[in-house]
Design a protein around this motif. Structure first.
Motif, mmCIF file in Angstrom:
data_model
loop_
_atom_site.group_PDB
_atom_site.id
_atom_site.type_symbol
_atom_site.label_atom_id
_atom_site.label_comp_id
_atom_site.label_asym_id
_atom_site.label_seq_id
_atom_site.Cartn_x
_atom_site.Cartn_y
_atom_site.Cartn_z
ATOM 1 N N LEU A 71 -0.329 16.039 0.427
ATOM 2 C CA LEU A 71 -0.996 15.091 1.321
ATOM 3 C C LEU A 71 -2.109 15.771 2.112
ATOM 4 N N THR A 72 -1.955 17.063 2.370
ATOM 5 C CA THR A 72 -2.987 17.782 3.118
ATOM 6 C C THR A 72 -3.866 18.662 2.231
ATOM 7 N N SER A 73 -3.306 19.168 1.148
ATOM 8 C CA SER A 73 -4.079 20.106 0.324
ATOM 9 C C SER A 73 -4.628 19.498 -0.966
ATOM 10 N N GLY A 74 -4.118 18.348 -1.348
ATOM 11 C CA GLY A 74 -4.557 17.739 -2.604
ATOM 12 C C GLY A 74 -5.174 16.384 -2.371
ATOM 13 N N THR A 75 -5.242 15.625 -3.418
ATOM 14 C CA THR A 75 -5.761 14.267 -3.306
ATOM 15 C C THR A 75 -4.606 13.299 -3.094
ATOM 16 N N ALA A 76 -4.947 12.111 -2.633
ATOM 17 C CA ALA A 76 -3.932 11.079 -2.440
ATOM 18 C C ALA A 76 -3.273 10.723 -3.767
ATOM 19 N N GLU A 77 -4.045 10.732 -4.842
ATOM 20 C CA GLU A 77 -3.497 10.412 -6.168
ATOM 21 C C GLU A 77 -2.484 11.464 -6.607
ATOM 22 N N GLU A 78 -2.785 12.733 -6.330
ATOM 23 C CA GLU A 78 -1.840 13.800 -6.685
ATOM 24 C C GLU A 78 -0.559 13.678 -5.873
ATOM 25 N N ALA A 79 -0.714 13.396 -4.592
ATOM 26 C CA ALA A 79 0.450 13.238 -3.726
ATOM 27 C C ALA A 79 1.293 12.042 -4.166
ATOM 28 N N GLU A 80 0.615 10.944 -4.506
ATOM 29 C CA GLU A 80 1.332 9.752 -4.967
ATOM 30 C C GLU A 80 2.115 10.052 -6.247
ATOM 31 N N ALA A 81 1.486 10.723 -7.197
ATOM 32 C CA ALA A 81 2.161 11.060 -8.453
ATOM 33 C C ALA A 81 3.355 11.986 -8.194
ATOM 34 N N ALA A 82 3.175 12.951 -7.299
ATOM 35 C CA ALA A 82 4.269 13.883 -6.991
ATOM 36 C C ALA A 82 5.423 13.162 -6.301
ATOM 37 N N LEU A 83 5.111 12.258 -5.367
ATOM 38 C CA LEU A 83 6.173 11.512 -4.687
ATOM 39 C C LEU A 83 6.880 10.554 -5.641
ATOM 40 N N LEU A 101 26.109 19.242 -6.061
ATOM 41 C CA LEU A 101 25.514 18.243 -5.178
ATOM 42 C C LEU A 101 24.649 18.892 -4.114
ATOM 43 N N ALA A 102 25.130 20.002 -3.552
ATOM 44 C CA ALA A 102 24.338 20.711 -2.551
ATOM 45 C C ALA A 102 23.053 21.243 -3.162
ATOM 46 N N GLN A 103 23.130 21.740 -4.382
ATOM 47 C CA GLN A 103 21.941 22.248 -5.051
ATOM 48 C C GLN A 103 20.948 21.106 -5.300
ATOM 49 N N ASN A 104 21.439 19.939 -5.713
ATOM 50 C CA ASN A 104 20.556 18.794 -5.929
ATOM 51 C C ASN A 104 19.881 18.377 -4.636
ATOM 52 N N SER A 105 20.626 18.401 -3.520
ATOM 53 C CA SER A 105 20.050 18.046 -2.238
ATOM 54 C C SER A 105 18.942 19.024 -1.869
ATOM 55 N N THR A 106 19.194 20.312 -2.078
ATOM 56 C CA THR A 106 18.179 21.318 -1.801
ATOM 57 C C THR A 106 16.991 21.120 -2.718
ATOM 58 N N SER A 107 17.241 20.852 -3.963
ATOM 59 C CA SER A 107 16.156 20.628 -4.905
ATOM 60 C C SER A 107 15.336 19.403 -4.514
ATOM 61 N N ALA A 108 15.984 18.354 -4.054
ATOM 62 C CA ALA A 108 15.273 17.155 -3.620
ATOM 63 C C ALA A 108 14.389 17.488 -2.427
ATOM 64 N N GLN A 109 14.948 18.223 -1.478
ATOM 65 C CA GLN A 109 14.177 18.601 -0.293
ATOM 66 C C GLN A 109 12.986 19.471 -0.673
ATOM 67 N N GLU A 110 13.204 20.428 -1.572
ATOM 68 C CA GLU A 110 12.109 21.301 -2.006
ATOM 69 C C GLU A 110 11.028 20.510 -2.741
ATOM 70 N N ALA A 111 11.441 19.629 -3.636
ATOM 71 C CA ALA A 111 10.475 18.814 -4.379
ATOM 72 C C ALA A 111 9.698 17.909 -3.422
ATOM 73 N N PHE A 112 10.388 17.370 -2.433
ATOM 74 C CA PHE A 112 9.754 16.512 -1.436
ATOM 75 C C PHE A 112 8.730 17.298 -0.614
ATOM 76 N N GLN A 113 9.096 18.501 -0.209
ATOM 77 C CA GLN A 113 8.164 19.324 0.571
ATOM 78 C C GLN A 113 6.919 19.674 -0.239
ATOM 79 N N GLN A 114 7.110 19.979 -1.511
ATOM 80 C CA GLN A 114 5.961 20.275 -2.370
ATOM 81 C C GLN A 114 5.064 19.041 -2.515
ATOM 82 N N ALA A 115 5.675 17.882 -2.661
ATOM 83 C CA ALA A 115 4.905 16.647 -2.809
ATOM 84 C C ALA A 115 4.145 16.322 -1.531
ATOM 85 N N THR A 116 4.803 16.480 -0.387
ATOM 86 C CA THR A 116 4.127 16.155 0.875
ATOM 87 C C THR A 116 3.053 17.182 1.211
ATOM 88 N N ALA A 117 3.172 18.396 0.718
ATOM 89 C CA ALA A 117 2.111 19.388 0.927
ATOM 90 C C ALA A 117 0.801 18.914 0.290
#
Length: 189
Positions: free
Chosen positions: A64-76, A46-62
């Motif tokens: 928002l500034t470095s990619g397109t809105a469509e890429e961010a939307e797909a990642a989120l 469970l802790a690993q999944n939480s960390t993985s969720a946080q990491e995936a979320f951080q990559q997706a939100t990145a």
């Protein structure tokens, strides 16, 4: 291979003794291993999944500034599919969808975020989404809940494009603090 057979026979032997003697084996090596497998490993997963969720979320939100809105939307959207109980991803997706004027999808994302992690900001975002969809009754219901929480700056509503769908309703003015409330904004009841 012989070591593996030895391990298997040790486990089988331990299991048979455990089953025969019940709880008498609690102090044995085998029982301690079972306890680790039953109780410790699931919590580590469970802790690993939480960390993985946080990491995936951080990559997706990145994106928002470095990619397109469509890429961010797909990642989120991928984060919300992979980690459906991770509320921050739902809220961020809701904001992104609202900026893209996908108001029905935004409402669904904000509703899910508020369901997972109820908050005054969640109430406000759901109400704002209904206002964008021009569903006045639902918008006012949610926005009054946000106001009652006394944790949301309702003046943010007035600067929103959604406010134009609500301004001509007599209830609109009552969403904002009165002059008396402005006179002593830090007094708690």
């Amino acid at each position: 291979d012989s070591a593996r057979k030895s391990d298997v026979s040790y486990v089988r032997h331990g299991l048979s003794i455990y089953l025969e003697s019940g709880f008498a084996m609690l102090n044995s090596y085998f029982s301690r291993c079972l306890l680790v497998v039953w109780f410790v490993l699931p919590s580590l997963a469970l802790a690993q999944n939480s960390t993985s969720a946080q990491e995936a979320f951080q990559q997706a939100t990145a994106l928002l500034t470095s990619g397109t809105a469509e890429e961010a939307e797909a990642a989120l959207e991928k984060v919300t599919r992979d980690f459906p109980t991770f509320a921050p991803a739902w809220g961020t997706l809701g904001n992104l969808l609202r900026r893209a004027q996908k108001y029905d999808l935004s409402l669904a994302a904000f509703s899910k975020a508020n369901e997972l992690n109820p908050s005054p900001a969640g109430l406000f975002n759901v109400g704002l989404s209904y206002a964008f969809l021009n569903d006045r009754e639902a918008a006012f219901s949610w926005l009054f809940l946000a106001k009652e929480s006394k944790a949301v700056l309702m003046a943010n509503l007035d600067g929103s494009a959604a406010a134009s769908n609500l301004r001509d309703d007599p209830r609109y003015a009552s969403l904002f603090p009165t002059e008396a409330e402005f006179a002593s904004p830090f007094v708690e009841e």
